[in-house]
Design a protein around this motif. Structure first.
Motif, PDB file in Angstrom:
ATOM      1  N   ASP A 239      41.401  58.435  36.452  1.00 35.38           N
ATOM      2  CA  ASP A 239      42.784  58.056  36.739  1.00 35.38           C
ATOM      3  C   ASP A 239      42.831  56.655  37.358  1.00 35.38           C
ATOM      4  O   ASP A 239      43.238  56.463  38.502  1.00 35.38           O
ATOM      5  N   VAL A 240      42.378  55.678  36.578  1.00 32.82           N
ATOM      6  CA  VAL A 240      42.375  54.285  37.009  1.00 32.82           C
ATOM      7  C   VAL A 240      42.506  53.422  35.756  1.00 32.82           C
ATOM      8  O   VAL A 240      41.935  53.742  34.704  1.00 32.82           O
ATOM      9  N   TYR A 241      43.292  52.363  35.832  1.00 28.90           N
ATOM     10  CA  TYR A 241      43.411  51.456  34.694  1.00 28.90           C
ATOM     11  C   TYR A 241      42.095  50.689  34.527  1.00 28.90           C
ATOM     12  O   TYR A 241      41.423  50.352  35.502  1.00 28.90           O
ATOM     13  N   TRP A 242      41.770  50.363  33.287  1.00 28.67           N
ATOM     14  CA  TRP A 242      40.475  49.751  33.000  1.00 28.67           C
ATOM     15  C   TRP A 242      40.205  48.480  33.817  1.00 28.67           C
ATOM     16  O   TRP A 242      39.118  48.341  34.381  1.00 28.67           O
ATOM     17  N   PRO A 243      41.131  47.536  33.951  1.00 34.03           N
ATOM     18  CA  PRO A 243      40.817  46.330  34.737  1.00 34.03           C
ATOM     19  C   PRO A 243      40.498  46.625  36.201  1.00 34.03           C
ATOM     20  O   PRO A 243      39.865  45.805  36.870  1.00 34.03           O
ATOM     21  N   ALA A 244      40.938  47.794  36.695  1.00 36.46           N
ATOM     22  CA  ALA A 244      40.707  48.150  38.105  1.00 36.46           C
ATOM     23  C   ALA A 244      39.509  49.084  38.275  1.00 36.46           C
ATOM     24  O   ALA A 244      39.209  49.504  39.395  1.00 36.46           O
ATOM     25  N   PHE A 245      38.821  49.400  37.177  1.00 40.20           N
ATOM     26  CA  PHE A 245      37.660  50.300  37.265  1.00 40.20           C
ATOM     27  C   PHE A 245      36.609  49.683  38.181  1.00 40.20           C
ATOM     28  O   PHE A 245      36.256  48.513  38.055  1.00 40.20           O
ATOM     29  N   HIS A 246      36.090  50.489  39.117  1.00 37.28           N
ATOM     30  CA  HIS A 246      35.225  49.967  40.165  1.00 37.28           C
ATOM     31  C   HIS A 246      33.798  50.495  40.039  1.00 37.28           C
ATOM     32  O   HIS A 246      33.569  51.579  39.484  1.00 37.28           O
ATOM     33  N   ILE A 247      32.865  49.740  40.563  1.00 37.86           N
ATOM     34  CA  ILE A 247      31.459  50.117  40.468  1.00 37.86           C
ATOM     35  C   ILE A 247      31.181  51.477  41.118  1.00 37.86           C
ATOM     36  O   ILE A 247      30.349  52.250  40.641  1.00 37.86           O
TER      37      ILE A 247
END
Length: 306
Positions: A239-247
């Motif tokens: 449940d996160v948009y791709w540009p905001a995907f975090h390590i």
């Protein structure tokens, strides 16, 4: 050494805690995934929520791809397959399609400029899909890049452009039919294993099907991406948009796979055993299949020479 697909200025820099977690996962996990498939969804909604132009959302999504490639490489994951552009995306406005193609053009140019580093790191880049539909300059750039890196297997990035799984399966059926027509294989030779080996995204040097299927943005859909290849994968809908995907979300995924991998492997082996019961060993059949798969590979190589 970290993976560098584009210039050093765009390289992700770890905090000491992230680097520590990376090493623990890489050297401590006994069942680390070898191949991750990703539907990179949510670029437009990310841009809308942050009052960005839609084009900037797509550009940030492309930059995130480079980051995630580096993270996977540093974790010891050997292969990534990403859904960059679906055939269904052609239904979007021409302006948006042109924007996506311009971003692809820019990123391919950046990668070509970094070829020396890609050669050093022995990274293979494969552009997969109906490449004849691509603009001429992007198609030629894609073939040049694939030709330059085709023999590497240190890290493999499969970028699916103008792709759907249904279209891939249709083309595979055509290849099998052509193989029968050329008398390379018999129709009775066609089984689950041969179909899987004939799929485009299954024929990389590693030979590993995706261990994890990831879709970002919270949507609970497969979107016609690698349907056969991902049937035994662990599916994660983040449940996160791709540009905001975090390590840290990637690290969490790897740990989830570590916990559940035994169950996944048990199910996969049971299915394989059921299929084996319906198959008989035949040396002549095995030789025909080997000849057919060699013919398929030669077809692919010939296209790179064009």
């Amino acid at each position: 050494m970290s993976l560098t697909i584009v210039n050093d200025a765009n390289t992700f820099h770890y905090t000491w805690l992230q680097r520590c977690a990376c090493n623990i996962i890489r050297y401590g996990c006994t069942s680390r995934p070898r191949h991750i498939a990703i539907v990179m969804d949510g670029n437009r909604r990310f841009a809308r929520e942050h009052n960005f132009e839609r084009a900037r959302g797509h550009s940030l999504g492309a930059d995130k791809l480079f980051d995630v490639c580096q993270w996977c490489y540093d974790l010891g994951i050997n292969e990534m397959s990403v859904y960059a552009f679906s055939l269904e995306n052609l239904k979007r406005s021409q302006d948006e399609v042109d924007t996506l193609m311009n971003i692809a053009r820019v990123k391919l140019n950046e990668i070509e400029k970094a070829l020396e580093k890609i050669h050093e790191q022995q990274m293979c880049i494969r552009i997969i899909g109906n490449l004849d539909l691509l603009p001429d300059d992007i198609r030629k750039s894609s073939y040049r890049l694939m030709k330059e890196t085709d023999h590497y297997n240190n890290f493999i990035l499969n970028v699916c452009l103008y792709y759907t799984s249904r279209n891939e399966i249709t083309n595979t059926i055509k290849d099998l039919a052509q193989g029968c027509k050329k008398d390379l294989i018999h129709i009775d030779d066609i089984d689950d294993d041969l179909i899987m080996q004939s799929l485009i995204v299954s024929t990389s040097q590693t030979g590993h099907l995706p261990d994890i299927f990831l879709r970002t943005s919270g949507e609970l859909r497969l979107s016609d991406f690698m349907l056969l290849q991902c049937r035994f994968s662990m599916w994660i809908f983040a449940d996160v948009y791709w540009p905001a995907f975090h390590i840290w979300q990637l690290y969490w995924m790897i740990l989830q796979y570590e916990i559940k991998s035994k169950t996944l492997m048990t199910v996969q082996n049971r299915c394989k055993n059921i299929l084996k019961q319906t198959q008989t060993e035949d040396e002549q059949k095995n030789e025909r299949i080997k000849t057919f798969l060699h013919w398929l590979e030669q077809k692919r190589i010939e296209r790179l020479k064009e």
